[in-house]
Write a protein that holds these residues in place. Sequence first.
Motif, mmCIF file in Angstrom:
data_model
loop_
_atom_site.group_PDB
_atom_site.id
_atom_site.type_symbol
_atom_site.label_atom_id
_atom_site.label_comp_id
_atom_site.label_asym_id
_atom_site.label_seq_id
_atom_site.Cartn_x
_atom_site.Cartn_y
_atom_site.Cartn_z
ATOM 1 N N ASN A 9 29.925 15.185 38.532
ATOM 2 C CA ASN A 9 29.902 13.733 38.407
ATOM 3 C C ASN A 9 28.927 13.201 37.354
ATOM 4 O OD1 ASN A 9 31.822 13.165 40.423
ATOM 5 N ND2 ASN A 9 30.295 13.521 41.987
ATOM 6 N N LYS A 10 28.120 14.048 36.759
ATOM 7 C CA LYS A 10 27.036 13.564 35.910
ATOM 8 C C LYS A 10 27.518 12.686 34.749
ATOM 9 C CE LYS A 10 23.310 16.156 35.513
ATOM 10 N NZ LYS A 10 22.367 17.169 34.987
ATOM 11 N N ASP A 11 28.504 13.121 33.993
ATOM 12 C CA ASP A 11 28.987 12.305 32.877
ATOM 13 C C ASP A 11 29.637 11.020 33.370
ATOM 14 O OD1 ASP A 11 27.997 13.856 30.848
ATOM 15 O OD2 ASP A 11 29.907 14.779 30.324
ATOM 16 N N LYS A 12 30.301 11.087 34.510
ATOM 17 C CA LYS A 12 30.866 9.865 35.091
ATOM 18 C C LYS A 12 29.763 8.900 35.468
ATOM 19 C CE LYS A 12 35.090 11.897 36.904
ATOM 20 N NZ LYS A 12 35.887 12.187 38.095
ATOM 21 N N VAL A 13 28.673 9.426 36.002
ATOM 22 C CA VAL A 13 27.527 8.583 36.361
ATOM 23 C C VAL A 13 26.901 7.999 35.102
ATOM 24 C CG1 VAL A 13 25.224 8.536 37.406
ATOM 25 C CG2 VAL A 13 27.070 9.805 38.519
ATOM 26 N N PHE A 14 26.724 8.814 34.072
ATOM 27 C CA PHE A 14 26.167 8.313 32.814
ATOM 28 C C PHE A 14 27.029 7.186 32.251
ATOM 29 C CE2 PHE A 14 24.215 12.745 31.825
ATOM 30 C CZ PHE A 14 23.140 12.475 32.654
ATOM 31 N N LYS A 15 28.334 7.383 32.249
ATOM 32 C CA LYS A 15 29.237 6.348 31.745
ATOM 33 C C LYS A 15 29.096 5.076 32.573
ATOM 34 C CE LYS A 15 34.182 5.733 30.614
ATOM 35 N NZ LYS A 15 34.004 4.447 30.099
ATOM 36 N N PHE A 16 29.033 5.230 33.881
ATOM 37 C CA PHE A 16 28.838 4.087 34.773
ATOM 38 C C PHE A 16 27.527 3.366 34.452
ATOM 39 C CE2 PHE A 16 26.892 2.503 38.745
ATOM 40 C CZ PHE A 16 27.799 1.511 39.053
ATOM 41 N N LEU A 17 26.461 4.108 34.204
ATOM 42 C CA LEU A 17 25.169 3.493 33.886
ATOM 43 C C LEU A 17 25.233 2.708 32.575
ATOM 44 C CD1 LEU A 17 22.792 6.371 35.001
ATOM 45 C CD2 LEU A 17 22.935 4.074 36.018
ATOM 46 N N PHE A 18 25.913 3.255 31.567
ATOM 47 C CA PHE A 18 26.076 2.514 30.314
ATOM 48 C C PHE A 18 26.872 1.231 30.539
ATOM 49 C CE2 PHE A 18 25.331 6.718 28.181
ATOM 50 C CZ PHE A 18 24.208 6.339 27.467
ATOM 51 N N GLU A 19 27.923 1.313 31.333
ATOM 52 C CA GLU A 19 28.730 0.130 31.625
ATOM 53 C C GLU A 19 27.936 -0.888 32.434
ATOM 54 O OE1 GLU A 19 32.124 1.864 33.544
ATOM 55 O OE2 GLU A 19 33.016 2.500 31.650
ATOM 56 N N LEU A 20 27.170 -0.412 33.392
ATOM 57 C CA LEU A 20 26.340 -1.294 34.207
ATOM 58 C C LEU A 20 25.306 -2.011 33.346
ATOM 59 C CD1 LEU A 20 25.586 -2.207 37.107
ATOM 60 C CD2 LEU A 20 24.060 -0.217 37.213
ATOM 61 N N GLN A 21 24.749 -1.290 32.407
ATOM 62 C CA GLN A 21 23.711 -1.836 31.536
ATOM 63 C C GLN A 21 24.195 -3.047 30.736
ATOM 64 O OE1 GLN A 21 22.518 0.688 28.255
ATOM 65 N NE2 GLN A 21 20.386 0.075 28.550
ATOM 66 N N VAL A 22 25.443 -3.040 30.315
ATOM 67 C CA VAL A 22 25.949 -4.134 29.491
ATOM 68 C C VAL A 22 26.744 -5.163 30.290
ATOM 69 C CG1 VAL A 22 25.975 -2.748 27.385
ATOM 70 C CG2 VAL A 22 28.032 -2.866 28.807
ATOM 71 N N SER A 23 26.815 -4.966 31.603
ATOM 72 C CA SER A 23 27.579 -5.897 32.434
ATOM 73 C C SER A 23 26.842 -7.223 32.588
ATOM 74 C CB SER A 23 27.840 -5.298 33.813
ATOM 75 O OG SER A 23 26.661 -5.299 34.591
ATOM 76 N N ASP A 24 27.565 -8.219 33.049
ATOM 77 C CA ASP A 24 26.971 -9.537 33.278
ATOM 78 C C ASP A 24 25.943 -9.525 34.402
ATOM 79 O OD1 ASP A 24 28.516 -10.648 31.288
ATOM 80 O OD2 ASP A 24 30.099 -11.296 32.661
ATOM 81 N N HIS A 25 26.005 -8.515 35.252
ATOM 82 C CA HIS A 25 25.103 -8.426 36.397
ATOM 83 C C HIS A 25 24.166 -7.237 36.268
ATOM 84 C CE1 HIS A 25 27.573 -11.479 38.212
ATOM 85 N NE2 HIS A 25 28.634 -10.740 37.978
ATOM 86 N N ALA A 26 23.776 -6.911 35.053
ATOM 87 C CA ALA A 26 22.944 -5.737 34.805
ATOM 88 C C ALA A 26 21.596 -5.853 35.516
ATOM 89 C CB ALA A 26 22.713 -5.564 33.316
#
Length: 70
Positions: A9-26
């Motif tokens: 799951n590590k790369d999936k988690v990393f991708k999620f973290l990048f997406e979370l970082q730029v989200s409106d609710h970061a």
Amino acid sequence: MVEQRIMINKDKVFKFLFELQVSDHAPNMLNSGIYVQKRFGLTYEETKPIVLEWITNYEKIYDRMEIDKE
């Protein structure tokens, strides 16, 4: 057994973290572990090293995953 699940799951988690970082609710990304736990069903003990790796190696992971090209 836990290590294998984390590696899968590590790369999936990393991708999620990048997406979370730029989200409106970061959130403050130092506190992003709770979001990872909820999203991936991981424990605190499983989540902490993944988030710390992402924070510590941010630029390398960013470049490796070609985030800016998505």
